[in-house]
Design a protein around this motif. Sequence first.
Motif, short mmCIF file in Angstrom:
data_model
loop_
_atom_site.label_atom_id
_atom_site.label_comp_id
_atom_site.label_asym_id
_atom_site.label_seq_id
_atom_site.Cartn_x
_atom_site.Cartn_y
_atom_site.Cartn_z
N ASP A 1 0.85 -1.19 0.00
CA ASP A 1 0.00 0.00 0.00
C ASP A 1 0.89 1.25 0.00
O ASP A 1 1.26 1.75 1.06
N ASP A 2 1.21 1.75 -1.19
CA ASP A 2 2.13 2.89 -1.25
C ASP A 2 1.48 4.18 -0.76
O ASP A 2 2.17 5.04 -0.20
N GLU A 3 0.16 4.31 -0.94
CA GLU A 3 -0.51 5.52 -0.44
C GLU A 3 -0.42 5.60 1.08
O GLU A 3 -0.09 6.65 1.64
N ARG A 4 -0.71 4.51 1.74
CA ARG A 4 -0.65 4.51 3.20
C ARG A 4 0.79 4.65 3.69
O ARG A 4 1.06 5.30 4.69
N THR A 5 1.72 4.03 2.98
CA THR A 5 3.13 4.14 3.36
C THR A 5 3.57 5.60 3.34
O THR A 5 4.20 6.10 4.29
N PRO B 1 7.44 10.47 17.00
CA PRO B 1 8.65 10.21 17.76
C PRO B 1 9.51 9.07 17.22
O PRO B 1 10.72 9.07 17.40
N SER B 2 8.87 8.11 16.55
CA SER B 2 9.63 6.94 16.10
C SER B 2 9.82 6.86 14.59
O SER B 2 10.50 5.97 14.10
N VAL B 3 9.21 7.76 13.83
CA VAL B 3 9.32 7.73 12.38
C VAL B 3 9.65 9.13 11.85
O VAL B 3 8.99 10.10 12.21
N GLU B 4 10.67 9.20 11.00
CA GLU B 4 11.07 10.47 10.40
C GLU B 4 11.34 10.23 8.91
O GLU B 4 12.02 9.27 8.55
N TRP B 5 10.77 11.08 8.08
CA TRP B 5 11.03 10.99 6.64
C TRP B 5 11.71 12.27 6.18
O TRP B 5 11.15 13.36 6.28
N SER C 1 18.84 4.60 9.99
CA SER C 1 18.65 5.55 8.89
C SER C 1 18.77 4.78 7.58
O SER C 1 19.78 4.12 7.33
N VAL C 2 17.72 4.86 6.76
CA VAL C 2 17.69 4.16 5.48
C VAL C 2 17.82 5.20 4.38
O VAL C 2 16.98 6.10 4.26
N LEU C 3 18.87 5.09 3.59
CA LEU C 3 19.08 6.03 2.50
C LEU C 3 18.71 5.33 1.19
O LEU C 3 19.39 4.39 0.77
N LEU C 4 17.62 5.76 0.58
CA LEU C 4 17.10 5.09 -0.61
C LEU C 4 17.82 5.53 -1.86
O LEU C 4 18.14 6.72 -2.02
N PRO C 5 18.03 4.63 -2.80
CA PRO C 5 18.59 4.99 -4.10
C PRO C 5 17.50 5.60 -4.98
O PRO C 5 16.33 5.68 -4.57
N PRO C 6 17.82 6.03 -6.20
CA PRO C 6 16.79 6.56 -7.10
C PRO C 6 15.69 5.53 -7.36
O PRO C 6 15.91 4.33 -7.25
N VAL D 1 15.48 8.41 4.18
CA VAL D 1 15.98 9.52 3.37
C VAL D 1 15.80 9.15 1.91
O VAL D 1 16.40 8.17 1.43
N GLY D 2 14.97 9.90 1.19
CA GLY D 2 14.76 9.60 -0.22
C GLY D 2 13.56 10.32 -0.77
O GLY D 2 12.80 10.98 -0.04
N THR D 3 13.36 10.19 -2.06
CA THR D 3 12.25 10.86 -2.72
C THR D 3 10.96 10.08 -2.56
O THR D 3 10.95 8.89 -2.24
N GLN D 4 9.83 10.78 -2.79
CA GLN D 4 8.54 10.09 -2.77
C GLN D 4 8.49 9.03 -3.87
O GLN D 4 7.94 7.94 -3.65
N ASP D 5 9.06 9.33 -5.02
CA ASP D 5 9.06 8.36 -6.11
C ASP D 5 9.80 7.08 -5.71
O ASP D 5 9.37 5.97 -6.05
N ALA D 6 10.90 7.24 -4.96
CA ALA D 6 11.66 6.07 -4.53
C ALA D 6 10.85 5.23 -3.54
O ALA D 6 10.85 3.99 -3.62
N VAL D 7 10.16 5.88 -2.62
CA VAL D 7 9.33 5.16 -1.66
C VAL D 7 8.23 4.39 -2.38
O VAL D 7 8.00 3.20 -2.13
N ARG D 8 7.54 5.07 -3.28
CA ARG D 8 6.44 4.41 -4.00
C ARG D 8 6.96 3.27 -4.87
O ARG D 8 6.34 2.19 -4.95
N ALA D 9 8.09 3.47 -5.53
CA ALA D 9 8.65 2.42 -6.38
C ALA D 9 9.00 1.19 -5.55
O ALA D 9 8.76 0.05 -5.97
N ALA D 10 9.57 1.43 -4.38
CA ALA D 10 9.95 0.31 -3.52
C ALA D 10 8.72 -0.50 -3.10
O ALA D 10 8.71 -1.73 -3.16
N VAL D 11 7.67 0.18 -2.67
CA VAL D 11 6.49 -0.51 -2.18
C VAL D 11 5.79 -1.27 -3.31
O VAL D 11 5.24 -2.37 -3.10
N ARG D 12 5.81 -0.74 -4.50
CA ARG D 12 5.10 -1.36 -5.62
C ARG D 12 5.87 -2.52 -6.25
O ARG D 12 5.26 -3.42 -6.84
N ARG D 13 7.19 -2.50 -6.14
CA ARG D 13 8.01 -3.49 -6.86
C ARG D 13 8.36 -4.66 -5.94
O ARG D 13 8.98 -4.48 -4.91
#
Length: 612
Positions: free
Chosen positions: A385-389, A398-402, A557-562, A587-599
């Motif tokens: 669920d990329d929208e909810r993510t 306190p426990s989540v930072e983007w 700390s998670v640093l996402l690639p493109p 740490v990363g773009t919204q596109d990277a987060v959505r791509a990760a969740v979908r793939r």
Amino acid sequence: MSDLTTLVTPGADTGPDVPWRVTGLLAPFVAARVLTSADVHVARRVAGLCGEDDDRVRLAAALAVRALRAGSVCVVLADARTLVEPAQDEDAQDEDTQDEGAVSPTAFVDLPWPDLDAWVTAVRASPAVADGPDGPDDRPLRWAGGRLYLDRYWRDEVEVRSQVTQRLARVEVDEGRLEAAVDRLFPSPDDERQRAALRTAATSRLTVLTGGPGTGKTTTVARLVAALQDVAGPGLRVALAAPTGKAAARLQESVNAEVAALALDADRERVGELRASTVHRLLGRRPGSSTRFRHHAGHRLPHDVVVVDETSMMSLSLMARLLEAVRPQARVVLVGDAHQLASVEAGAVLGDLVVSLPHGVVELTREHRFGRALADLARAIRDGDDERTVALLRAGGPSVEWVETVGDVATPTEVATLEADVRTTGRRLVTAARAGDADGALAALGEHRLLLAHRRGPAGVAHWAALAEEWVAQETGGRSGAPFPPGRPLIVTSNDRATGLANGDTGVVVATPDGVAVAFATSDGHRLVPTHRLPPVQGVHAMTVHRGQGSQFTRVSVLLPPATSPLLTRELLYTAVTRAREHLRVVGTQDAVRAAVRRRVQRATGLGSPSA
């Protein structure tokens, strides 16, 4: 057969590179970077040794080798033209070389694929291919269930499937004694799944216990062993194991702590002190071999119960070796999170078993010690669920930072909070190490970790580890010219029998009265290893997500690639997120987060398929 088996084993010496002028049907596949020289070389050698001159068979063989690099056990020819996933091994697919395996869907479709029916007919008729389960035993390739395997991996699948089937047969026990143990060890009605796990382990020789972080897997394992010692014991010989030394140490410490907390003295005494080791150490390595062990079908393990944690990290081949080494009457308990990254090597055994077994699988779903925000985020990723993510990351807390970056490469301003964490942890690490406080240094080592998908490139471990080291040096008085300065964190990169250290073990250089040594955590505190006795190691201010499996850290700390990175998958992001105990920074773009969740990682296997 033995020569051909060696030839087609990934990692074996495949001779000189194939000349760049590859002709015939394979040429466009090499030009499109679908196949590497190693793939083509193995396919040519196999075909040549077996008297096969059909390029269609060579192509199928090369794709089977390529599939192993991508973590698959076989190749499905019917799906070959839709293959879009490159290798999932971060060592093979770094940002600076990822085009070697990363091919767009268009590139696959436009290649000169053979007609499928004729292709399958040619493969099945080839002298290099054993057609079906009853085909000849002396051929390097096997066609089974619509899949083409290197024969060794087909045999491993057959072994695992056979062992699993046999171990699912019901074991008769004293039902009254079992129910009394279940009621005693899990009296709460809310723990019905844990109660089911105890019943399954008592009445079956195979139990698969799966669940996310904080769902009580370790507690269940401890009480499961107590129940078995009561119902099937006493005096059962119990082995605890995990794929890495770090995971084994955590398993031993956690299970023994849970055993010590058992309410009944008799249960604690029946279980006693449990020891854990790596799976390789349990099986007993043979000098000069990475695939054969002292314990096997002809020389079984002596244990009555074998519990393996972090099973998602186990390859098909290692699982086959383990199951064939366990006595037929012994119980096997496989524990892990089926949603994590699968083994770096070929196979996805835990995931296959969870989705294919008719019974024997118990999934724990109620989080006990995992923060609600982290648990909700992990669940959204797991469910695709990329929208909810995105919404949960944006909500923060306190426990989540983007840290939502503008571009694919984070700027200094965007990583300011990450830098602060690295500096703070580094200062504590170095201060304790210089003072000779090994336990304090190891505690600091677990406070924060930077996780990445790639090893190289602007979003890779090499770049960010160097940057982290510079930050720590600035914070602690500058760089030391010594090869092992106190406070330097290290990770072992190969198994070493002489020291007992295993690939993945982490430690820290500390000052001692006799000079520097490296402290490694153990269930009893720590051990010191002189630097001259160390196996190959590397710095570990930053590490790949794969390397982080089997470990947890207070802050991650998670640093996402493109978003275009082929390594960016749902399983990778889920694994990274679930390494955090208290705080997660992405740490990363919204596109990277959505791509990760979908793939999703797609691995071709036949485990669990009756037609395989």
